[in-house]
Motif scaffolding. Structure first.
Motif, PDB file in Angstrom:
ATOM      1  N   ASP A 143       0.834  -1.201   0.000  1.00 26.17           N
ATOM      2  CA  ASP A 143       0.000   0.000   0.000  1.00 26.17           C
ATOM      3  C   ASP A 143       0.871   1.255   0.000  1.00 26.17           C
ATOM      4  O   ASP A 143       2.103   1.177  -0.054  1.00 26.17           O
ATOM      5  N   SER A 144       0.252   2.421   0.075  1.00 22.41           N
ATOM      6  CA  SER A 144       0.977   3.689  -0.020  1.00 22.41           C
ATOM      7  C   SER A 144       1.917   3.938   1.164  1.00 22.41           C
ATOM      8  O   SER A 144       2.824   4.753   1.068  1.00 22.41           O
TER       9      SER A 144
ATOM     10  N   LYS B  23     -13.782   1.388  -6.024  1.00 26.74           N
ATOM     11  CA  LYS B  23     -12.813   2.480  -5.980  1.00 26.74           C
ATOM     12  C   LYS B  23     -11.608   2.167  -5.091  1.00 26.74           C
ATOM     13  O   LYS B  23     -10.809   3.047  -4.801  1.00 26.74           O
ATOM     14  N   HIS B  24     -11.467   0.916  -4.650  1.00 28.32           N
ATOM     15  CA  HIS B  24     -10.373   0.529  -3.755  1.00 28.32           C
ATOM     16  C   HIS B  24      -9.027   0.734  -4.440  1.00 28.32           C
ATOM     17  O   HIS B  24      -8.865   0.489  -5.635  1.00 28.32           O
ATOM     18  N   TRP B  25      -8.026   1.184  -3.677  1.00 34.18           N
ATOM     19  CA  TRP B  25      -6.709   1.483  -4.228  1.00 34.18           C
ATOM     20  C   TRP B  25      -6.034   0.259  -4.852  1.00 34.18           C
ATOM     21  O   TRP B  25      -5.235   0.394  -5.774  1.00 34.18           O
TER      22      TRP B  25
ATOM     23  N   LYS C 173      -6.573  -0.382  -8.891  1.00 31.63           N
ATOM     24  CA  LYS C 173      -5.911   0.437  -9.913  1.00 31.63           C
ATOM     25  C   LYS C 173      -4.600  -0.216 -10.353  1.00 31.63           C
ATOM     26  O   LYS C 173      -3.704  -0.468  -9.554  1.00 31.63           O
TER      27      LYS C 173
END
Length: 97
Positions: A15-16, A32-34, A37
């Motif tokens: 993750d980020s 829309k979950h990260w 993408k």
């Protein structure tokens, strides 16, 4: 049910914040979950409402969680219970005199 997606196979990604996150076919994520993408090929639309409900019941944490707020008409204690002498374990200090 196009608002939710399900991984087609288990995979791990970062993750980020640099934390490894694991995804598997028992999970349901928002469209829309990260994690979706750039990984669209690893997801498919959730099939139906029962599929989403079943996955949410098993994938999103414990089910036996204490309710945080009182139900309508229910009274809750706002104070901590008083300690008894046995609970406190405090004994007066004896003087060395």
């Amino acid at each position: 049910m196009a608002d939710f997606m399900r991984p087609t196979e288990a995979f791990t990604c970062v993750d980020s914040k640099g934390v490894k996150r694991r995804f598997d076919p028992t999970m349901i994520v928002d469209l829309k979950h990260w994690a979706i993408k750039g990984r669209e090929h690893l997801f498919e639309p959730a099939r139906d409402a029962d599929d989403v409900a079943r996955a949410q019941a098993t994938s999103f944490g414990p089910r036996n969680v204490e309710q945080a707020t009182a139900a309508p008409g229910e009274k809750r204690s706002v104070r901590r219970p008083r300690k008894t002498d046995e609970d406190a374990g405090d004994k007066p200090a004896e003087s060395d005199a």
